[in-house]
Design an enzyme around this catalytic site. Structure first.
Site, short mmCIF file in Angstrom:
data_model
loop_
_atom_site.label_atom_id
_atom_site.label_comp_id
_atom_site.label_asym_id
_atom_site.label_seq_id
_atom_site.Cartn_x
_atom_site.Cartn_y
_atom_site.Cartn_z
N HIS A 195 -1.45 -0.90 14.80
CA HIS A 195 -1.78 0.36 14.18
C HIS A 195 -3.22 0.43 13.68
O HIS A 195 -3.58 1.39 12.97
CB HIS A 195 -0.81 0.59 13.01
CG HIS A 195 -1.04 -0.36 11.84
ND1 HIS A 195 -1.23 0.11 10.56
CD2 HIS A 195 -1.17 -1.71 11.77
CE1 HIS A 195 -1.43 -0.91 9.73
NE2 HIS A 195 -1.39 -2.03 10.43
N HIS A 222 -4.91 -9.31 14.63
CA HIS A 222 -5.09 -8.13 13.78
C HIS A 222 -5.87 -8.52 12.52
O HIS A 222 -5.57 -9.53 11.89
CB HIS A 222 -3.70 -7.60 13.42
CG HIS A 222 -3.68 -6.41 12.54
ND1 HIS A 222 -4.66 -5.45 12.52
CD2 HIS A 222 -2.72 -5.98 11.64
CE1 HIS A 222 -4.33 -4.50 11.65
NE2 HIS A 222 -3.17 -4.80 11.10
N HIS A 246 5.84 -9.57 10.76
CA HIS A 246 6.63 -9.40 9.54
C HIS A 246 8.12 -9.48 9.88
O HIS A 246 8.55 -8.90 10.88
CB HIS A 246 6.39 -8.04 8.88
CG HIS A 246 4.98 -7.81 8.44
ND1 HIS A 246 4.45 -8.40 7.31
CD2 HIS A 246 4.00 -7.05 8.95
CE1 HIS A 246 3.20 -8.01 7.16
NE2 HIS A 246 2.90 -7.18 8.14
N HIS A 265 0.80 -1.24 0.00
CA HIS A 265 0.00 0.00 0.00
C HIS A 265 0.83 1.29 0.00
O HIS A 265 0.78 2.12 0.89
CB HIS A 265 -1.11 0.02 1.06
CG HIS A 265 -0.78 -0.42 2.45
ND1 HIS A 265 0.18 0.19 3.21
CD2 HIS A 265 -1.33 -1.39 3.24
CE1 HIS A 265 0.22 -0.39 4.38
NE2 HIS A 265 -0.67 -1.33 4.43
N ASP A 279 -3.30 -9.07 5.43
CA ASP A 279 -2.02 -9.79 5.33
C ASP A 279 -1.89 -10.80 6.47
O ASP A 279 -1.06 -11.71 6.40
CB ASP A 279 -0.82 -8.83 5.28
CG ASP A 279 -0.83 -7.75 6.33
OD1 ASP A 279 -1.91 -7.39 6.82
OD2 ASP A 279 0.25 -7.24 6.67
N ASP A 326 1.91 -6.56 14.19
CA ASP A 326 2.68 -5.62 13.36
C ASP A 326 3.79 -4.89 14.12
O ASP A 326 4.77 -4.46 13.51
CB ASP A 326 1.75 -4.58 12.74
CG ASP A 326 1.06 -5.09 11.47
OD1 ASP A 326 1.63 -5.96 10.81
OD2 ASP A 326 -0.03 -4.60 11.16
N GLU A 384 -6.17 -6.90 9.56
CA GLU A 384 -5.69 -6.55 8.22
C GLU A 384 -5.37 -7.84 7.45
O GLU A 384 -4.85 -8.81 8.01
CB GLU A 384 -4.47 -5.61 8.29
CG GLU A 384 -4.23 -4.93 6.96
CD GLU A 384 -3.28 -3.73 7.01
OE1 GLU A 384 -2.66 -3.48 8.05
OE2 GLU A 384 -3.16 -3.05 5.98
N TYR A 417 9.77 0.70 8.51
CA TYR A 417 8.45 0.15 8.86
C TYR A 417 7.72 1.09 9.82
O TYR A 417 6.56 1.45 9.62
CB TYR A 417 8.67 -1.22 9.49
CG TYR A 417 7.43 -2.01 9.76
CD1 TYR A 417 6.99 -2.95 8.84
CD2 TYR A 417 6.71 -1.84 10.92
CE1 TYR A 417 5.85 -3.68 9.08
CE2 TYR A 417 5.57 -2.56 11.17
CZ TYR A 417 5.15 -3.48 10.25
OH TYR A 417 4.02 -4.21 10.49
#
Ligand code: FEO
Length: 394
Positions: free
Chosen positions: A144, A78, A222, A24, A82, A163, A80, A191
């Site tokens: 986040h 989380h 990650h 993104h 991914d 994250d 999101e 990051y």
């Protein structure tokens, strides 16, 4: 496929995205990983999943360790995609597994997947016994996303913070000491600057909430797992979340015919003559997500654009739009640029820097067409004046 055991009966079962170069709007030149963790106890727990197209890789890693149908619980730290993207597929294999998530996680998962999954909401501070271990959940709202949560396993001194503390690195190495601090610091900074920066106050709260915990391993969602550089990464997060900066400057510019470029280099000369290390980034060849690494630590940020069609160059507009969203605080700003007739670009830049509530101790500067020797001298002197303000305030 080699098993990666972090702690006795706790495994990394993530996916490596070797090809990813954009996330993104963030350039991921080193690729990334999506980390999922499998805990084998009286209950078998999968913590997070991977992006949908790496589901088969995650499943193969799980199969190396256990029959996937034995999974009892899936923790979704989380929403999101991914990290939640493979939930639908794994839940086809274990439809009766309980999905543990935060209050906002429940809302987010329902909005994303519209499925009637067996969701168990946990509040911050809740625990879940899985046999020899107890999972502790701490909500880390806005680090986040509103749903963000960490899972802590005290028996193993293991923190799984999703994250937070991540880095976009695809590697066959799984641990921090196999990569080295310098690369990790740069990737963790990039990051943080591109993803976590707006939420410094929340990061501080999260660090406070985690400060009493005994931690000897951090498995983010990650990149590599922290086991050797934990004090170092915690120290950096402390500085970044406090919006600290170093006594150095960043000049970000784009140019049409080289005049704004000349101004940029003269500013740098003045700054460096006064002992301020200065980085110059030309947005024609540097991506804004890379520039954010310099923004994260520079005390002064000088932004230059010529005027094109009564406004700034689109590259500078994109940078300023990006930085407005990321909202770095406590910086000295300065706007400059060349122009032919209207000269609106400098005022537009100045407005954004003012809106960011940065200090603008030196008046913006614009020069007509091509700067002459006197004007270039003035640019250098302006660089020196900005350096004095940096020295005064640092
Ligand atoms: Fe790595 Fe917010 O997802």
């Amino acid at each position: 496929m080699n098993k990666v055991e972090l702690k006795p009966n706790i495994y990394w079962v993530g996916g490596i995205d070797w090809d990813l170069r954009e996330f993104h709007g963030y350039l991921t030149q080193r690729g990334t990983t999506y980390n999922a963790y499998l805990i084998i106890d009286e209950k078998v727990v999968l913590v997070d999943t991977v992006k949908h197209y790496l589901f088969d890789e995650m499943l193969a890693r799980i199969k190396e360790i256990i029959d996937p149908t034995k999974i009892d619980i899936i923790v979704s730290n989380h929403v999101e995609m991914d990290h939640s993207g493979s939930l639908p597929k794994i839940l086809e294999i274990v439809p009766n597994a309980k999905v543990v998530t935060s209050t906002m996680g429940e809302k987010g998962l329902k909005r994303h997947y519209k499925q009637d999954w067996d969701l168990q909401v946990v509040e911050s501070g809740d625990t879940l016994n899985i046999g020899k271990r107890t999972l502790h959940f701490v909500h880390t709202k806005m680090v986040h996303w509103p749903d963000s949560m960490v899972t802590y396993i005290p028996e193993d001194k293991l923190l799984l913070p999703n994250d937070a503390f991540g880095q976009h690195i695809a590697s066959d190495e799984r641990f921090d000491d196999q990569i080295g601090w310098e690369i990790l610091k740069e990737e963790a900074a990039k990051y943080y600057a591109n993803i976590v920066l707006p939420y410094g106050d929340m990061v501080k709260k999260a660090i406070e909430a985690l400060s009493g915990l005994e931690i000897d391993m951090i498995g983010p969602s990650h990149g590599v797992i922290w086991r050797s550089f934990i004090p170092q990464i915690l120290e950096e997060y402390g500085k970044w979340s406090n919006y600290d900066s170093e006594k150095k400057a960043l000049v970000v510019y784009d140019s049409m015919w080289g005049s704004t470029q000349k101004m940029a280099y003269k500013l740098m000369e003045g700054l460096e003559e006064q002992g301020i290390p200065t980085t110059i980034r030309n947005l024609k060849n540097t991506h804004i997500s890379d520039v954010m690494i310099d923004v994260l630590t520079s005390r002064a940020i000088l932004v230059g654009s010529p005027t094109l069609n009564n406004g700034m160059l689109p590259s500078i507009g994109a940078f300023l739009t990006y930085i407005k969203g990321l909202r770095p605080r406590n910086r000295i700003g300065f706007a400059f640029g060349s122009f032919g007739w209207g000269g609106q670009a400098v005022g537009e830049i100045e407005k954004v820097l003012t809106d960011l509530r940065w200090e603008l101790p030196v008046e913006s500067l614009k020069l007509k067409y091509i700067p002459d020797e006197d004007e270039l001298y003035k640019m250098k002197e302006t660089g020196k004046t900005i350096a004095e303000h940096i020295n005064k305030e640092s």
